[in-house]
Design a protein around this motif. Structure first.
Motif, short mmCIF file in Angstrom:
data_model
loop_
_atom_site.label_atom_id
_atom_site.label_comp_id
_atom_site.label_asym_id
_atom_site.label_seq_id
_atom_site.Cartn_x
_atom_site.Cartn_y
_atom_site.Cartn_z
N LEU A 109 76.74 33.35 63.74
CA LEU A 109 76.23 32.00 63.31
C LEU A 109 75.07 32.74 63.96
O LEU A 109 73.88 32.00 64.01
CB LEU A 109 77.11 30.80 63.92
N LEU A 110 74.52 32.72 64.88
CA LEU A 110 73.41 32.87 65.63
C LEU A 110 72.58 33.81 64.95
O LEU A 110 71.34 34.18 64.89
CB LEU A 110 73.25 33.45 67.56
N ARG A 111 73.03 35.18 65.00
CA ARG A 111 72.93 36.39 63.92
C ARG A 111 72.14 34.97 62.29
O ARG A 111 71.43 35.76 61.88
CB ARG A 111 73.67 37.51 63.61
N GLN A 112 73.14 34.17 61.79
CA GLN A 112 72.48 34.19 60.84
C GLN A 112 71.41 33.08 61.13
O GLN A 112 70.26 32.49 59.96
CB GLN A 112 73.79 33.34 59.89
N ALA A 113 71.26 32.78 61.92
CA ALA A 113 70.48 32.05 62.43
C ALA A 113 69.01 32.64 62.66
O ALA A 113 67.65 31.74 62.21
CB ALA A 113 70.18 31.07 63.61
N ASP A 114 68.83 33.60 62.98
CA ASP A 114 67.59 34.56 63.50
C ASP A 114 67.38 35.55 63.22
O ASP A 114 68.65 36.20 63.58
CB ASP A 114 67.07 33.77 65.04
N ILE A 115 66.54 36.69 62.30
CA ILE A 115 66.77 37.79 62.29
C ILE A 115 66.56 38.63 63.37
O ILE A 115 65.84 38.31 64.02
CB ILE A 115 65.44 38.28 61.07
N GLY A 116 67.98 39.39 64.20
CA GLY A 116 67.77 40.53 65.25
C GLY A 116 68.67 39.95 66.09
O GLY A 116 68.60 40.76 66.96
N GLU A 155 63.16 30.22 73.35
CA GLU A 155 63.38 30.09 71.39
C GLU A 155 63.55 28.94 70.56
O GLU A 155 62.55 28.34 71.07
CB GLU A 155 64.86 30.55 71.15
N SER A 156 63.59 29.41 69.65
CA SER A 156 62.49 28.58 68.27
C SER A 156 63.48 27.09 68.09
O SER A 156 65.28 27.34 68.76
CB SER A 156 62.24 29.22 67.21
N ASN A 157 63.73 26.27 68.09
CA ASN A 157 63.72 24.33 68.14
C ASN A 157 65.21 24.92 67.50
O ASN A 157 66.76 24.72 66.97
CB ASN A 157 63.31 23.20 67.95
N GLY A 158 65.10 25.07 66.42
CA GLY A 158 66.14 25.83 65.05
C GLY A 158 67.17 26.41 66.14
O GLY A 158 68.47 25.98 65.57
N THR A 159 66.89 27.27 66.67
CA THR A 159 67.66 28.56 67.08
C THR A 159 68.53 27.65 67.83
O THR A 159 69.91 27.92 68.76
CB THR A 159 67.13 30.31 67.38
N GLN A 160 67.88 26.86 69.15
CA GLN A 160 68.54 26.09 70.48
C GLN A 160 69.54 25.35 69.77
O GLN A 160 70.57 24.60 70.37
CB GLN A 160 67.04 25.50 70.72
N THR A 161 69.31 24.27 68.28
CA THR A 161 69.61 23.64 67.66
C THR A 161 71.42 24.33 67.35
O THR A 161 72.36 23.52 67.16
CB THR A 161 69.02 22.69 66.73
N ARG A 186 68.58 18.58 61.93
CA ARG A 186 67.38 18.57 63.13
C ARG A 186 66.71 19.33 63.55
O ARG A 186 67.87 20.39 63.85
CB ARG A 186 68.32 18.07 64.07
N SER A 187 65.95 20.34 63.56
CA SER A 187 65.28 21.39 63.67
C SER A 187 65.49 22.99 62.59
O SER A 187 65.24 24.27 63.37
CB SER A 187 65.09 21.82 65.17
N LEU A 188 67.13 22.54 62.21
CA LEU A 188 67.50 23.36 61.27
C LEU A 188 67.55 24.09 59.30
O LEU A 188 66.30 22.61 58.56
CB LEU A 188 68.73 23.35 60.91
N HIS A 189 66.52 24.73 59.24
CA HIS A 189 66.56 25.30 58.00
C HIS A 189 67.46 25.10 56.86
O HIS A 189 68.30 24.58 57.19
CB HIS A 189 66.59 27.11 57.53
N PRO A 190 67.10 24.01 55.66
CA PRO A 190 67.92 23.22 54.76
C PRO A 190 68.95 24.50 54.42
O PRO A 190 70.22 24.44 53.72
CB PRO A 190 66.74 23.41 53.32
N ASN A 220 67.55 17.41 50.88
CA ASN A 220 68.19 19.09 49.34
C ASN A 220 69.57 18.73 49.24
O ASN A 220 69.57 19.47 48.33
CB ASN A 220 67.51 19.79 50.49
N LEU A 221 69.71 18.23 50.48
CA LEU A 221 71.23 18.60 49.93
C LEU A 221 72.33 17.36 48.65
O LEU A 221 73.31 18.01 48.52
CB LEU A 221 71.97 17.92 51.36
N LEU A 222 71.48 15.91 48.27
CA LEU A 222 71.92 15.82 47.27
C LEU A 222 71.45 16.81 46.00
O LEU A 222 72.29 16.43 44.94
CB LEU A 222 71.22 14.16 46.82
N GLY A 223 71.06 17.66 46.37
CA GLY A 223 70.21 18.11 45.03
C GLY A 223 70.76 19.11 44.62
O GLY A 223 71.51 19.76 45.11
#
Length: 286
Positions: A109-116, A155-161, A186-190, A220-223
């Motif tokens: 999951l962490l690999r998918q959150a941030d390249i590298g 790390e970024s907020n998205g990675t921390q989340t 929250r702080s996650l890419h769609p 976005n989760l509705l569309g």
């Protein structure tokens, strides 16, 4: 396999169904006005309600409020139930030979959150109190010429989340349990929020029928911007304040949207309610 009413309660007025055995009236007498009948019944080893109480207690909840991970204690929870404790991430890393699939899934999951990002570890932090050394998490980033370990707090907020959410999510999929998440996006890419939802829809990733219940403001989760909608229409519920300020929960299916209807656009236009009025205009908020 048929619905049964075991008990109903309104303030301190109780009504018990015929199918609920046990010392119900006695438990009613010792139930305080600010206590749950279910928890009091469990304390008195009620023959039917102990299992129900245990199921509710097994629910794992995650609140993705602004997250800070300066030290280990912020992510050392041992699991949803003291009766059946789950190992913290720190313990999993310390005992790497145990529950390896859970750790492998965490790293994926962490690999998918941030390249590298390729790994995670515990690091000691120098402290004035040498009797109580502090530890923190660090993530390994794979570079073109050299790898580097970064503290989680950098790390970024998205990675921390995602770091905070990953272990409860994987445990739910492993156990087939229910996970409740406040503000999933929250702080996650769609695309990452959708990926998490897709895992629960995928029989291969979710063979034990785990369930994800979450709140979100992400329309976005509705569309259909990212393809087919992430959620079926019967999975979408909306909330709206009534005249007295109480929150009313109702399903999208009450509005019977047509099959070809753009649900995201209809929601943002106020077609299904649950949107605030700001300066005379509608602003979508799911």
């Amino acid at each position: 396999s048929r619905k049964q009413v075991w008990f109903e309660r309104e303030n301190q007025r109780f009504k018990f169904g015929d199918r609920l055995k046990g010392e119900n009236q006695l438990i009613e007498l010792v139930t305080r006005s600010n206590a749950l009948f279910l928890s009091v019944a469990a304390q008195h080893n009620h023959p039917q309600l102990v299992d129900l109480f245990t199921w509710f207690r097994s629910l794992e909840t995650v609140s993705l409020q602004p997250i800070r991970f300066p030290y280990l204690r912020a992510y050392a929870a041992s699991g949803p139930s003291p009766a059946a404790p789950e190992p913290s991430l720190a313990r999993l890393l310390e005992n790497g030979d145990e529950r390896q699939p859970l750790l492998d899934g965490f790293r994926d999951l962490l690999r998918q959150a941030d390249i590298g990002i390729v790994d995670v570890r515990l690091e000691k932090i120098e402290s004035e109190d040498r009797r109580r050394p502090r530890r923190s998490f660090a993530l390994k980033h794979q570079g073109e010429h050299e790898d580097a370990w970064l503290p989680l707090r950098e790390e970024s907020n998205g990675t921390q989340t995602l770091f905070y959410l990953a272990l409860p999510l994987l445990r739910a999929l492993q156990r087939g349990s229910v996970l409740l998440v406040d503000e999933l996006e929250r702080s996650l890419h769609p695309a990452m929020a959708r990926h998490i939802i897709d895992r629960f829809h995928d029989p291969a990733a979710n063979p034990n029928n785990a369930q994800l219940i979450f709140t979100t403001h992400d329309t976005n989760l509705l569309g259909t911007t990212l393809g087919e909608p992430a959620l079926r229409r019967d999975q979408v519920w909306l909330t709206e304040k009534d005249a007295e300020g109480a929150t009313v929960l109702y399903p999208l299916t009450d509005y019977k949207p047509r099959k070809a209807e753009n649900v995201e656009r209809g929601y943002l236009q106020g077609r299904y309610g649950a949107v605030p009025f700001l300066s005379g205009s509608l602003v979508g908020e799911a």
